[in-house]
Design a protein around this motif. Structure first.
Motif, short mmCIF file in Angstrom:
data_model
loop_
_atom_site.label_atom_id
_atom_site.label_comp_id
_atom_site.label_asym_id
_atom_site.label_seq_id
_atom_site.Cartn_x
_atom_site.Cartn_y
_atom_site.Cartn_z
N TYR A 1 10.57 3.07 -5.94
CA TYR A 1 10.03 3.59 -7.21
C TYR A 1 10.25 5.09 -7.24
O TYR A 1 9.98 5.79 -6.25
CB TYR A 1 8.54 3.27 -7.31
N LEU A 2 10.73 5.59 -8.41
CA LEU A 2 10.99 7.03 -8.59
C LEU A 2 9.99 7.59 -9.61
O LEU A 2 9.90 7.10 -10.74
CB LEU A 2 12.42 7.26 -9.08
N ASP A 3 9.28 8.57 -9.16
CA ASP A 3 8.34 9.26 -10.06
C ASP A 3 9.16 10.22 -10.93
O ASP A 3 9.78 11.16 -10.42
CB ASP A 3 7.28 10.01 -9.25
N SER A 4 9.16 9.95 -12.24
CA SER A 4 9.99 10.76 -13.15
C SER A 4 9.54 12.20 -13.23
O SER A 4 10.34 13.07 -13.60
CB SER A 4 9.98 10.14 -14.54
N GLU A 5 8.31 12.50 -12.90
CA GLU A 5 7.81 13.87 -13.00
C GLU A 5 8.04 14.64 -11.72
O GLU A 5 8.46 15.80 -11.74
CB GLU A 5 6.31 13.86 -13.34
N THR A 6 7.74 14.02 -10.58
CA THR A 6 7.80 14.74 -9.30
C THR A 6 9.11 14.51 -8.55
O THR A 6 9.43 15.26 -7.63
CB THR A 6 6.64 14.32 -8.41
N GLY A 7 9.82 13.45 -8.86
CA GLY A 7 11.06 13.14 -8.13
C GLY A 7 10.83 12.47 -6.80
O GLY A 7 11.76 12.36 -5.99
N GLU A 8 9.58 11.99 -6.55
CA GLU A 8 9.29 11.32 -5.27
C GLU A 8 9.74 9.86 -5.34
O GLU A 8 9.45 9.13 -6.30
CB GLU A 8 7.80 11.38 -4.97
N ILE A 9 10.41 9.45 -4.28
CA ILE A 9 10.84 8.06 -4.15
C ILE A 9 9.92 7.40 -3.13
O ILE A 9 9.85 7.83 -1.97
CB ILE A 9 12.31 7.96 -3.71
N THR A 10 9.22 6.37 -3.57
CA THR A 10 8.27 5.67 -2.70
C THR A 10 8.71 4.23 -2.50
O THR A 10 9.52 3.68 -3.25
CB THR A 10 6.85 5.71 -3.30
N VAL A 11 8.11 3.60 -1.44
CA VAL A 11 8.40 2.20 -1.12
C VAL A 11 7.54 1.33 -2.01
O VAL A 11 6.31 1.44 -2.01
CB VAL A 11 8.11 1.90 0.37
#
Length: 826
Positions: A293-303
């Motif tokens: 999953y990619l957070d569109s605001e922060t750019g963090e990619i999580t499992v």
């Protein structure tokens, strides 16, 4: 038509090479086939029976089947034809994502031979998927100040097919202000870019409608389209820029869901709305979109879901950053999933025996196992072992297959069942392990003969037993099982006193009970030696023998038997024993008078005899030896003692109860022979009324009858001679002289015969042993003589001396009437 012929020729050559390759690999235990995807269930894959050299009829007998590690079995064996066929419809794109060559593996198990053959089936692609875009419509915002030649990345189309059936080209249509450029990616993929060919003028056109078409190389080709809507905006001078062009992350497969793997960052020098950067996945696979999953605001990619190294070990993503003015930049993110020892080794029993014969040869295959660990490296290295103290061992067979074989001889009598535990451990730290249990029953073979409980048997049986009496039981056990352990008994052949042994004893076949078939007599058979055979029910049967000694125990069933004095001859009287003995009146005390001799057919103390004087005419005159049976004078006979003494001797054995017999002795006390004869005569007269069949009387009667018969025969002969002479005198001349020359002395008259019978006196000789007593007729003691001529007052004889001499034959051996026989013994 020429093109079609060339295609058909290429297919034929390809098929020929495939057949040759399959035949070559079958010899090495590996079969390879190829089949297109999406074939219906039951489609032909390969001729397994032919490639392995098996007859179709042997397939069902040998128990051939196809197995694989997958949950769904995609292949099966057609037993009637020996063909490998599809068991399910196969979708290559679902089974082999991101894999250029899709190969499904399975194994062919020949249970009858415990043999395994590997089969690899390549699933070839068909053009069953059209290219598709993740977004069917895309909005793109461009500033009117954008310089012609600027490039804007477009979303790539995805075609799960492979080879020529995969995505091949892009086309753009719709407006002259834009053109299409396709760049080659690092992996050889095509990346479409929108190129501004002509300066934009918002006043001229605020919107532009474009169509992007993706085409594959199938025959016929398949296409997919995406609509692009370009909105012309006011000036946006700066585009977002990522801090690095590529992000690389290594993460273990057991990372928790929700963990942040990486944060991508991009900056935009503009201010306000044009400086606000948002992130999105520009290029991502379907599987990766489920995992990350990619957070569109922060750019963090999580499992977003559990990772699995064994499923996909590497993910390649492309992230795009765009500002409010739709200027963008992209960066590549590579996520490498590292292996964790999270899979235990899996043991699959492909084929196994439930039972095995105990005489199975060494290296007999008991089970065929497949061991697999989905981990990689040391985590996937599996070591297999068996528990100790079992007669089996593991052998590597093929790839990850192991065979459990016998390592030494089996003995059902020691261990009848085995639960063989197979353990598999990987090389991880800590190591993971699993186990499987093989239950194996050892079948019996008739390899043990019956064994008797005793080395030899002996029994004692009292004589006079009842017919059918139980003597003893023999028992033999057989260490085998079932029919092989069923023991039956029988007698070995033999003979006793000329009769078959089976007429004396018998053995019950099932129980081993030995029975006496007849009443046994110790005096006839004192011991039986026999052999009993125990035989099991195996084929061939095994047997063993045991010796049985049967001793007959004597019982006191025989009374003593008196041998002397002899038995009285009275038939059926069963009376006492009798005898006559002489005892001189001048006998000294202790003189032997007679001896009673008796025997007993029994044995042991039942045959020990003792003698007692039960009755005597003159008590105290005689005594009997207790053990010898000798009758002796206890004192000297007196004048007052009766001449005739009667003694009754009782003979007893020592049995319980004791049996006895009696003997009667008659003892005559005499001074001389004349007195002895007088006593015998009076005794005979006294015994005649009571004992009509006495010994002396019988002989006298026989003698008188014999003499009478001779006398009558003699008279008849004389009469015949007289008649013959008288007839001759009347028929022949007087001077014939037929009887002339016959001595007259050969003829004796009737009176002469009477005189002959009276011419002898009796001379009796008696001894202590009455069996040796003799009655002698002696000519010397003759009291009467035969006169030479008849007395005057007597009648004249029928024949003269000359006539008698002529009539009687001359016998030299015959005694003369003047010389009587020496004697007659009774």
């Amino acid at each position: 038509m020429c093109a079609a012929g060339r295609r058909w020729g290429r297919r034929q050559r390809a098929l020929l090479w495939a057949v040759l390759l399959a035949a070559w690999e079958a010899a090495w235990g590996q079969l390879r086939y190829s089949v297109p995807e999406e074939m219906p269930k039951g489609s032909f894959v390969g001729d397994v029976a032919k490639d392995l050299g098996l007859q179709v009829l042997e397939l069902s007998d040998r128990g051939i089947r196809v197995v694989s590690e997958r949950t769904t079995q995609y292949f099966a064996l057609h037993e009637k034809r020996g063909h490998l066929v599809t068991a399910e419809k196969i979708d290559r794109e679902r089974l082999c994502r991101l894999v250029e060559k899709c190969v499904l593996r399975c194994e062919l198990i020949v249970e009858g031979q415990m043999q395994v053959y590997g089969i690899e089936v390549e699933i070839t692609d068909i053009n069953d998927n059209a290219p598709s875009f993740r977004q069917a419509e895309k909005d793109l915002r461009l500033s009117e100040t954008t310089v012609p030649g600027s490039r804007f990345p477009l979303a790539e189309a995805h075609d799960p097919d492979s080879g020529r059936n995969s995505l091949q080209s892009y086309e753009l249509s719709g407006d002259e202000h834009f053109s299409l450029a396709v760049q080659a990616g690092p992996g050889g993929d095509q990346r479409p870019e929108l190129v501004l060919a002509k300066a934009l003028d918002r006043e001229e056109a605020a919107f532009h409608e474009l169509v992007l078409r993706a085409s594959d190389g199938g025959d016929p080709a398949r296409t997919g389209t995406a609509r692009i809507r370009v909105t012309v905006l006011d000036a946006n001078d700066n585009a977002p820029v990522f801090s690095q062009a590529e992000y690389t992350v290594r993460v273990p497969e057991d990372v928790p869901v929700g963990s942040v793997l990486v944060a991508v960052t991009a900056t935009d020098a503009d201010e306000g709305l044009n400086g606000q950067v948002k992130y999105n996945f520009h290029k991502i696979s379907d599987r990766a979109s489920e995992l990350f999953y990619l957070d569109s605001e922060t750019g963090e990619i999580t499992v977003n879901n559990d990772l699995d190294f064994e499923d996909i070990s590497s993910h390649e993503l492309e992230v795009q950053a765009h500002d409010g003015g739709e200027l963008s930049d992209s960066a590549k993110v590579v996520i490498t999933v590292t292996d964790v020892n999270d899979n235990i080794p899996k043991i699959s029993v492909r084929s196994a025996l439930n039972e095995i014969s105990e005489d199975a040869p060494l290296h007999s295959v008991v089970a065929l196992l497949h061991v697999q660990d989905r981990d990689s490296g040391a985590n996937g290295e599996v070591r297999c072992s068996l528990e100790k103290d079992v007669p089996f061992r593991l052998e590597k067979s093929f790839d990850n297959y192991y065979r459990v074989v016998t390592a030494r001889e089996l003995d059902r009598e020691q261990v009848s069942e085995y639960n063989v535990t197979v353990r598999a451990a990987d090389g991880g730290s800590p190591a993971l392990q699993s186990s499987a249990v093989l239950a194996l029953r050892v079948l019996d073979v008739n390899d043990n003969a019956p064994v008797f409980a005793e080395e030899r048997y002996s029994a004692r049986l009292a004589e006079n037993n009842a017919a059918g009496a139980l003597v003893l039981r023999v028992r033999a056990t057989d260490a085998d099982w079932g029919q092989n352990a069923r023991v039956r008994y029988r007698l070995s052949e033999g003979r006793v006193r000329g009769a078959p042994l089976s007429s004396y004893v018998s053995v019950q076949a099932e129980t081993g009970a030995l029975y006496a078939l007849r009443s046994l007599d110790y005096e006839q058979v004192r011991e039986l030696q026999l052999w009993v055979r125990a035989e099991d029910g195996g084929a061939p049967a095994l047997s063993s023998n045991v010796s049985v000694r049967l001793q007959i125990v004597d019982e006191n069933d025989n009374a003593p038997q008196v041998l002397y004095p002899p038995a009285a001859p009275a038939a059926g009287s069963g009376g006492p024993w009798s005898g006559v003995e002489l005892a001189p009146r001048w006998s000294e005390p202790g003189a032997l008078v007679a001896k009673v001799v008796a025997v007993d057919a029994d044995a042991g103390q039942n045959a020990w005899l003792s003698y007692e004087l039960a009755k005597a005419t003159e008590p105290g005159l005689f005594r009997v030896g207790l053990h010898s049976g000798e009758v002796r004078t206890a004192r000297s006979p007196l004048a007052r003692d009766a001449a005739r003494q009667s003694l009754v001797v009782v003979v007893k054995d020592h049995g319980r109860p004791a049996l006895s017999a009696t003997a009667t002795l008659s003892v005559v006390l005499a001074e001389s022979v004349a007195e002895l004869l007088a006593e015998l005569g009076s005794a005979a007269e006294a015994a005649a009324p009571a004992e009509a069949a006495g010994s002396l009387t019988r002989w006298l009667v026989l003698a008188v009858a014999a003499v009478s018969c001779l006398f009558v025969a003699f008279l008849l002969l004389l009469l015949a001679l007289r008649l013959r002479r008288w007839r001759r005198q009347h028929l022949l001349p007087p001077d014939s002289g037929a009887l002339r020359g016959v001595p007259v002395s050969h003829f004796v008259g009737i009176d002469g015969v009477r005189a002959f019978l009276q011419s002898y006196s009796h001379d009796v000789s008696l001894t202590a042993d009455s069996r040796k007593s003799q009655l002698r007729f002696s000519g010397a003691s003759c009291c009467d003589t035969l006169p030479a001529r008849p007395l005057p007052d007597e009648p004249a004889p029928l024949l003269g001396e000359e006539d008698v001499a002529a009539a009687l034959p001359v016998d030299p051996a015959a005694p003369s009437m003047k010389d009587p026989p020496e004697g007659v013994t009774l």
